[in-house]
Scaffold this motif. Structure first.
Motif, short mmCIF file in Angstrom:
data_model
loop_
_atom_site.label_atom_id
_atom_site.label_comp_id
_atom_site.label_asym_id
_atom_site.label_seq_id
_atom_site.Cartn_x
_atom_site.Cartn_y
_atom_site.Cartn_z
N SER A 52 4.32 -13.75 -7.36
CA SER A 52 5.63 -13.91 -6.63
C SER A 52 6.59 -12.70 -6.96
O SER A 52 7.41 -12.63 -6.05
CB SER A 52 6.40 -15.39 -7.13
N THR A 53 6.52 -12.01 -7.96
CA THR A 53 7.30 -10.81 -8.14
C THR A 53 7.00 -9.65 -7.71
O THR A 53 7.70 -8.42 -7.81
CB THR A 53 7.27 -10.68 -9.99
N GLY A 54 5.73 -9.47 -6.81
CA GLY A 54 5.36 -8.40 -6.26
C GLY A 54 5.74 -8.20 -4.79
O GLY A 54 6.73 -8.96 -4.39
N SER A 55 5.36 -7.19 -4.23
CA SER A 55 5.84 -6.92 -2.93
C SER A 55 5.32 -7.96 -1.87
O SER A 55 6.37 -8.45 -1.14
CB SER A 55 4.81 -5.74 -2.45
N ILE A 56 4.27 -8.54 -1.82
CA ILE A 56 3.99 -9.69 -0.96
C ILE A 56 4.86 -11.19 -1.46
O ILE A 56 5.23 -12.01 -0.69
CB ILE A 56 2.39 -9.87 -1.15
N ALA A 83 1.46 -15.00 -16.84
CA ALA A 83 -0.43 -14.94 -17.14
C ALA A 83 -0.06 -14.34 -18.71
O ALA A 83 -1.20 -14.78 -19.39
CB ALA A 83 -0.87 -14.09 -16.19
N ALA A 102 -1.57 -13.88 -4.27
CA ALA A 102 -0.79 -12.38 -4.19
C ALA A 102 -0.74 -11.63 -5.41
O ALA A 102 0.19 -11.14 -5.64
CB ALA A 102 0.55 -12.43 -3.30
N VAL A 140 -2.30 -9.10 -7.84
CA VAL A 140 -3.02 -7.40 -7.19
C VAL A 140 -4.24 -7.64 -8.22
O VAL A 140 -4.39 -8.09 -9.09
CB VAL A 140 -2.05 -6.33 -7.71
N GLY A 141 -5.39 -7.08 -7.84
CA GLY A 141 -6.63 -7.06 -8.47
C GLY A 141 -7.57 -8.27 -8.26
O GLY A 141 -7.18 -9.21 -7.38
N LYS A 164 -7.05 -9.32 -1.06
CA LYS A 164 -8.30 -8.89 -0.43
C LYS A 164 -9.52 -8.67 -1.54
O LYS A 164 -10.71 -8.99 -1.39
CB LYS A 164 -8.11 -7.52 0.26
N ASP A 208 -3.50 -10.42 4.96
CA ASP A 208 -3.62 -9.15 5.15
C ASP A 208 -3.03 -8.86 6.57
O ASP A 208 -3.77 -9.84 7.42
CB ASP A 208 -4.97 -8.51 5.04
N MET A 215 4.56 -1.04 -0.16
CA MET A 215 3.62 -1.86 -0.76
C MET A 215 3.63 -1.45 -2.23
O MET A 215 4.02 -0.52 -2.81
CB MET A 215 2.21 -1.77 -0.18
N GLY A 216 2.80 -2.44 -2.93
CA GLY A 216 2.42 -2.27 -4.56
C GLY A 216 1.83 -0.88 -4.63
O GLY A 216 1.08 -0.41 -3.60
N ILE A 244 -2.38 -0.89 -3.78
CA ILE A 244 -2.77 -0.90 -2.38
C ILE A 244 -2.34 0.50 -1.89
O ILE A 244 -2.97 1.12 -0.85
CB ILE A 244 -2.29 -1.93 -1.84
P1 NDP Z 1 2.34 -5.76 -6.50
O1 NDP Z 1 1.94 -4.71 -7.43
O2 NDP Z 1 3.58 -5.41 -5.70
O3 NDP Z 1 2.56 -7.33 -7.05
C1 NDP Z 1 1.29 -7.81 -7.97
C2 NDP Z 1 1.94 -9.09 -8.17
O4 NDP Z 1 0.71 -9.74 -8.92
C3 NDP Z 1 2.91 -9.03 -9.06
O5 NDP Z 1 3.54 -10.25 -9.13
C4 NDP Z 1 2.35 -9.20 -10.48
O6 NDP Z 1 3.09 -9.57 -11.68
C5 NDP Z 1 1.14 -10.10 -10.37
N1 NDP Z 1 -0.07 -10.00 -10.97
C6 NDP Z 1 -0.52 -8.77 -11.33
N2 NDP Z 1 -1.73 -9.18 -12.14
C7 NDP Z 1 -1.54 -10.52 -12.51
C8 NDP Z 1 -2.24 -11.15 -13.40
N3 NDP Z 1 -3.23 -11.07 -14.19
N4 NDP Z 1 -1.85 -12.70 -13.32
C9 NDP Z 1 -1.04 -13.20 -12.32
N5 NDP Z 1 -0.08 -12.39 -11.85
C10 NDP Z 1 -0.55 -10.96 -11.67
O7 NDP Z 1 1.16 -5.94 -5.42
P2 NDP Z 1 1.34 -6.32 -3.72
O8 NDP Z 1 2.08 -7.48 -3.50
O9 NDP Z 1 1.46 -5.02 -3.08
O10 NDP Z 1 -0.16 -6.90 -3.44
C11 NDP Z 1 -0.78 -8.16 -3.89
C12 NDP Z 1 -2.09 -8.27 -3.27
O11 NDP Z 1 -1.78 -8.26 -1.84
C13 NDP Z 1 -3.10 -7.12 -3.46
O12 NDP Z 1 -4.27 -7.66 -3.64
C14 NDP Z 1 -2.78 -6.22 -2.28
O13 NDP Z 1 -4.12 -5.54 -1.89
C15 NDP Z 1 -2.91 -7.39 -1.14
N6 NDP Z 1 -2.03 -6.83 0.17
C16 NDP Z 1 -0.47 -6.41 0.05
C17 NDP Z 1 0.01 -5.89 0.89
C18 NDP Z 1 1.35 -5.36 0.91
O14 NDP Z 1 2.18 -5.03 2.03
N7 NDP Z 1 1.95 -5.19 -0.28
C19 NDP Z 1 -0.64 -5.88 2.26
C20 NDP Z 1 -1.81 -6.83 2.40
C21 NDP Z 1 -2.51 -6.98 1.18
P3 NDP Z 1 4.18 -8.65 -12.41
O15 NDP Z 1 5.23 -8.33 -11.41
O16 NDP Z 1 4.27 -9.58 -13.72
O17 NDP Z 1 3.28 -7.54 -12.90
#
Ligand code: NDP
Length: 385
Positions: free
Chosen positions: A13-17, A61, A101, A103-104, A126, A151, A205-206, A209
């Protein structure tokens, strides 16, 4: 389903998606109720989200930060951690939909656990369909749950395919922005910087990606993702470069007609559709203004200059453990590139070397996929030390 909002758990939830998903929830409170949030290490940000959304379950995590996370949480919130914590979040009894959502590849076990618990999943990550597309889709079919693509390309294809027969489809056509180096001469690719690679022309995006978009591995991963999500052979998944990122992807039918899905390039569109599907719901997002669009361009990808596409075609065609190996080697190489300790072309060279060295296992079980993933990480790291 009743008219109550869908109960949604957001992993990442803290990431871009994740943040875009929260925007959708803010926009559509009658449709989406957030009941659980998870991240990796962003303790303060996650705790703030938990407080703002009033959720009762949160998961950080990384267990080394659990105490810090707990100390920031409002009273009455249950704090989870580790992979088990993500699995608990993915299987919360009241959850209707789990948005993956992360990453990885860390989302794989939670995704399978959600399916096992009978939840629909919305997949942004993905990597999990690339690694284990066969296992995830088979499990979902057996459990009768939905795998909803987030996606933008796959969400577009999902929309174009609705109500169509699989036998009517001739090709899936994924659009690619072409990334920041679409026009860069091949000789100059060796010297591009991290900063240049992170400067994506159309999407914010993050970092992982964004680098994948620069190498075109992102499109390669998406080709394999499409192969599994829509159950088509790799040679019917095509790519066309479309620099404006307005046409999000297309489906060509056997009569030569093509359906496309278009919208402003904002991930809130596909996230919303994954949440509200099959309903279409009015929102506050900006609609497309065709008069404002100067033009929509299309061009063939530079297959020879960006080898990621052919490597992905090979991995998707061979199948078995090879896509997981490709994905893992790419993750290692991208991480090194982001640390400034790798030249750009070395990303795909490392992936190819790792794929060449791998003994493929067909129809792998989950533990064989995870073992191949671990092997590839070690091998690729070894190539880069
Ligand atoms: P970000 O790097 O912006 O965010 C990743 C998120 O995953 C953060 O909330 C992060 O937490 C969390 N995270 C990372 N590792 C772990 C773990 N081991 N356990 C739990 N949470 C974890 O990535 P995006 O939002 O850009 O991308 C997320 C996914 O969506 C990827 O697979 C990407 O390929 C896919 N995607 C993204 C798009 C986009 O527009 N951004 C478009 C289409 C697909 P923390 O903040 O604590 O590190």
């Amino acid at each position: 389903m009743s008219d109550r909002p869908k109960n949604v758990v957001i992993l990442g939830s803290t990431g871009s998606i994740g943040e875009s998903a929260l925007k959708v929830a803010r926009d559509l409170p009658d449709r989406m109720r957030v009941i659980g949030l998870a991240a990796n290490r962003s303790s303060e940000k996650l705790a703030n989200q938990v407080a703002e959304w009033g959720v009762k379950e949160g998961c950080l995590a990384d267990s080394t930060l659990l105490n810090d996370f707990k100390s920031r949480l409002p009273a009455g919130v249950t704090a989870h951690t580790g992979e088990e914590g993500l699995v608990e979040m993915a299987t919360l009894p009241e959850a209707d939909l789990v948005l993956i959502a992360i990453v990885g590849t860390a989302g794989l076990r939670p995704a399978l656990a959600a399916i096992e618990a009978g939840k629909d999943i919305a997949v942004a990550s993905k990597e999990i369909l690339v690694m284990a597309g066969e296992a995830v889709m088979t499990a979902a079919r057996e459990k009768g749950v939905r795998v909803l693509p987030v996606d933008s390309e796959h969400n577009a294809i999902f929309q174009c395919l609705e109500g169509r027969k699989a036998t009517d489809v001739s090709r899936l056509i994924l659009t690619a922005s072409g990334g920041p180096f679409r026009k860069k001469p091949v000789a100059e690719l060796a010297d591009v910087t991290v900063e240049q690679a992170l400067n994506h022309p159309t999407w914010e995006m993050g970092p992982k990606i964004t680098i994948d978009s620069a190498t075109l591995f992102n499109k390669g991963l998406e080709m394999i993702e499409a192969r599994w999500l829509f159950d088509v052979e790799m040679d019917r998944v095509d790519v066309i470069v479309h620099p404006q990122s307005i046409v999000h992807s297309m489906v060509e039918f056997i009569d030569g007609s093509v359906l496309a899905q278009l919208s402003v390039n904002d991930m809130c569109f596909p996230i919303q559709y994954a949440v509200t599907w099959p309903a279409r719901v009015a929102n506050s997002l900006r609609p497309l203004d065709f008069a404002e669009l100067a033009r929509l361009e299309f061009e063939a990808p530079r297959w020879d200059d960006f080898p990621a596409l052919r490597l992905a075609q090979r991995a998707g065609t061979v199948g078995g453990t090879l896509p997981a190996v490709m994905n893992a080697a790419n993750e290692i190489a991208v991480a090194k590139f982001l640390e400034n300790s790798l030249r750009f072309p070395k990303i795909w060279e490392t992936v190819e070397e790792t794929m060449d060295a791998h003994d493929v296992i067909d129809h792998p079980k989950l533990d064989e996929i995870l073992a191949a993933d671990a092997w590839a990480r070690e091998f690729a790291s070894g190539q880069l030390t």
